[in-house]
Design a protein around this motif. Structure first.
Motif, PDB file in Angstrom:
ATOM      1  N   ALA A 123     -21.976 -35.605  53.833  1.00 43.34           N
ATOM      2  CA  ALA A 123     -22.153 -35.403  55.054  1.00 43.34           C
ATOM      3  C   ALA A 123     -21.246 -36.611  56.139  1.00 43.34           C
ATOM      4  N   ALA A 124     -21.122 -37.873  55.190  1.00 45.59           N
ATOM      5  CA  ALA A 124     -20.034 -38.774  55.754  1.00 45.59           C
ATOM      6  C   ALA A 124     -18.682 -38.155  56.043  1.00 45.59           C
ATOM      7  N   ALA A 125     -18.351 -37.480  54.985  1.00 43.93           N
ATOM      8  CA  ALA A 125     -16.871 -36.736  55.121  1.00 43.93           C
ATOM      9  C   ALA A 125     -17.069 -35.947  56.083  1.00 43.93           C
ATOM     10  N   PHE A 126     -17.952 -34.878  56.357  1.00 43.90           N
ATOM     11  CA  PHE A 126     -17.715 -33.957  57.435  1.00 43.90           C
ATOM     12  C   PHE A 126     -17.885 -34.627  58.865  1.00 43.90           C
ATOM     13  N   GLU A 127     -18.891 -35.594  58.924  1.00 39.31           N
ATOM     14  CA  GLU A 127     -18.847 -36.262  60.149  1.00 39.31           C
ATOM     15  C   GLU A 127     -17.320 -36.910  60.740  1.00 39.31           C
ATOM     16  N   ALA A 128     -16.634 -37.609  59.798  1.00 40.66           N
ATOM     17  CA  ALA A 128     -15.448 -38.122  60.010  1.00 40.66           C
ATOM     18  C   ALA A 128     -14.368 -37.126  60.375  1.00 40.66           C
ATOM     19  N   ILE A 129     -14.561 -36.075  59.539  1.00 44.53           N
ATOM     20  CA  ILE A 129     -13.501 -34.998  59.537  1.00 44.53           C
ATOM     21  C   ILE A 129     -13.607 -34.237  61.058  1.00 44.53           C
ATOM     22  N   PHE A 130     -14.909 -33.678  61.360  1.00 45.82           N
ATOM     23  CA  PHE A 130     -15.188 -33.030  62.436  1.00 45.82           C
ATOM     24  C   PHE A 130     -14.925 -34.182  63.883  1.00 45.82           C
ATOM     25  N   LEU A 131     -15.449 -35.415  63.745  1.00 46.38           N
ATOM     26  CA  LEU A 131     -14.981 -36.198  64.737  1.00 46.38           C
ATOM     27  C   LEU A 131     -13.600 -36.299  65.199  1.00 46.38           C
ATOM     28  N   LEU A 132     -12.713 -36.306  63.989  1.00 51.29           N
ATOM     29  CA  LEU A 132     -11.389 -36.115  64.033  1.00 51.29           C
ATOM     30  C   LEU A 132     -10.949 -34.893  64.956  1.00 51.29           C
ATOM     31  N   ALA A 133     -11.694 -33.665  64.522  1.00 49.31           N
ATOM     32  CA  ALA A 133     -11.171 -32.669  65.345  1.00 49.31           C
ATOM     33  C   ALA A 133     -11.518 -32.654  66.873  1.00 49.31           C
ATOM     34  N   ALA A 134     -12.925 -33.084  67.149  1.00 51.72           N
ATOM     35  CA  ALA A 134     -13.376 -32.973  68.396  1.00 51.72           C
ATOM     36  C   ALA A 134     -12.716 -34.281  69.434  1.00 51.72           C
ATOM     37  N   ILE A 135     -12.405 -35.417  68.778  1.00 52.49           N
ATOM     38  CA  ILE A 135     -11.785 -36.459  69.670  1.00 52.49           C
ATOM     39  C   ILE A 135     -10.229 -36.746  69.595  1.00 52.49           C
ATOM     40  N   ARG A 137      -8.114 -34.162  68.398  1.00 53.84           N
ATOM     41  CA  ARG A 137      -7.543 -32.967  68.222  1.00 53.84           C
ATOM     42  C   ARG A 137      -6.445 -32.772  67.262  1.00 53.84           C
ATOM     43  N   THR A 138      -6.779 -33.284  65.929  1.00 53.11           N
ATOM     44  CA  THR A 138      -5.924 -32.877  64.767  1.00 53.11           C
ATOM     45  C   THR A 138      -5.887 -31.377  64.580  1.00 53.11           C
ATOM     46  N   PRO A 139      -4.489 -31.171  64.290  1.00 54.94           N
ATOM     47  CA  PRO A 139      -4.286 -29.772  63.808  1.00 54.94           C
ATOM     48  C   PRO A 139      -5.176 -29.005  62.859  1.00 54.94           C
ATOM     49  N   ARG A 140      -5.528 -27.930  63.088  1.00 51.03           N
ATOM     50  CA  ARG A 140      -6.460 -27.230  62.109  1.00 51.03           C
ATOM     51  C   ARG A 140      -6.204 -27.343  60.696  1.00 51.03           C
ATOM     52  N   SER A 251     -27.950 -27.276  72.930  1.00 52.83           N
ATOM     53  CA  SER A 251     -27.811 -27.341  74.473  1.00 52.83           C
ATOM     54  C   SER A 251     -26.240 -27.129  74.545  1.00 52.83           C
ATOM     55  N   TRP A 252     -25.709 -26.030  74.950  1.00 49.09           N
ATOM     56  CA  TRP A 252     -24.250 -25.758  74.913  1.00 49.09           C
ATOM     57  C   TRP A 252     -23.479 -26.541  76.097  1.00 49.09           C
ATOM     58  N   ARG A 253     -24.436 -27.304  76.975  1.00 47.66           N
ATOM     59  CA  ARG A 253     -23.581 -28.040  77.894  1.00 47.66           C
ATOM     60  C   ARG A 253     -23.545 -29.590  77.398  1.00 47.66           C
ATOM     61  N   GLY A 254     -22.761 -30.426  77.907  1.00 51.23           N
ATOM     62  CA  GLY A 254     -22.633 -31.682  77.453  1.00 51.23           C
ATOM     63  C   GLY A 254     -22.268 -31.915  76.009  1.00 51.23           C
ATOM     64  N   THR A 255     -21.389 -30.979  75.546  1.00 51.95           N
ATOM     65  CA  THR A 255     -20.735 -30.991  74.156  1.00 51.95           C
ATOM     66  C   THR A 255     -19.504 -31.179  74.353  1.00 51.95           C
ATOM     67  N   LEU A 256     -18.931 -31.551  73.347  1.00 47.24           N
ATOM     68  CA  LEU A 256     -17.257 -31.587  73.055  1.00 47.24           C
ATOM     69  C   LEU A 256     -16.779 -30.365  72.739  1.00 47.24           C
TER      70      LEU A 256
END
Length: 256
Positions: A123-135, A137-140, A251-256
């Motif tokens: 869960a910690a790994a998923f959180e860190a990696i997807f935060l990296l994607a959202a904030i 913009r690391t290449p897919r 809620s599809w508003r206010g999301t990254l």
């Protein structure tokens, strides 16, 4: 005489335990300090040093491999701290990481405790990696490679500790499923944001952790001889309900 000679040993053991707690807190504090300043490589260096230094006398490739899971947890904590925008949230993550370092050594690889340990790390790994994607913009492709490696290594370590003969195959299968699902999620990445940006939780982290719980529970039940049609249906329904709640309740508003 026996009571008198036993007291120093008891005191020494207690002092050693307190010293170990203090060291773990200092490690978490150093990770927090470096990460919040954007010095990610320094934070990772602290994690690696703190993990391998106690084993320096018997350091080998096998020893390093066995400690890979602990390094992944530390790197994930450092990444989350670096990416979260609020100091309070960063400090909270550092505190949780300190607690993790204190208690993880007592968590067995057997049964539900081993599954819980695995889910926390992933869960910690998923959180860190997807935060990296959202904030960031690391290449897919880089993100997908990180996901596969983190999930494979952590899953393999647990299965190997349980002396599972098919550890490599099972770990690779779950890593492949998680990577393929992540590829879909990264197409339209949604994150839950608490008011004030105190906490950002990417939706894929929740969905994949729930999926890991269901698959891990099915595996444990099968290995313990408790898996039947009713229990299998129960786990599958739990997984479907959790995923439906997360996706349909977004809620599809206010999301990254």
């Amino acid at each position: 005489m026996a009571q008198t000679s036993g007291a120093p040993a008891h005191s020494s053991g207690r002092f050693g335990g307190l010293l170990q707690i203090a060291v773990n807190v200092l490690v978490a504090a150093a990770v927090w300090a470096f990460s919040r300043q954007g010095l990610a490589l320094m934070a990772i260096g602290v994690v690696v040093a703190a993990t391998l230094w106690p084993l320096r006398r018997q350091l080998s490739a096998d020893t390093i491999w066995q400690q890979a899971t602990q390094v992944i947890m530390g790197v994930a904590a450092a990444g989350i701290i670096a990416l979260l925008p609020k100091a309070v949230a960063q400090l909270g993550v550092a505190g949780l990481y300190a607690v993790w370092r204190v208690v993880q050594a007592q968590i067995s690889a057997e049964g539900g405790a081993g599954l819980l340990k695995l889910l926390v790390i992933q869960a910690a790994a998923f959180e860190a990696i997807f935060l990296l994607a959202a904030i960031d913009r690391t290449p897919r492709p880089v993100l997908l490679l990180l996901i596969w490696a983190a999930i494979y290594i952590t899953s393999y370590q647990l299965l190997a500790a349980r002396q599972e003969r098919g550890a490599g195959v099972l770990a690779a299968a779950w890593a492949l499923v998680a990577t393929e699902a992540s590829w879909v999620f990264l197409t339209w990445l949604v994150s839950y944001i608490l008011p004030g940006n105190y906490l950002i939780v990417p939706q894929p982290a929740l969905v994949l952790t729930a999926l890991g719980y269901c698959l891990g529970s099915i595996y444990l039940a099968q290995r313990q001889g408790n898996l039947n049609r009713a229990r299998l249906t129960e786990y599958l329904l739990i997984g479907l309900i959790l995923i439906w709640i997360v996706i349909a309740g977004t809620s599809w508003r206010g999301t990254l």
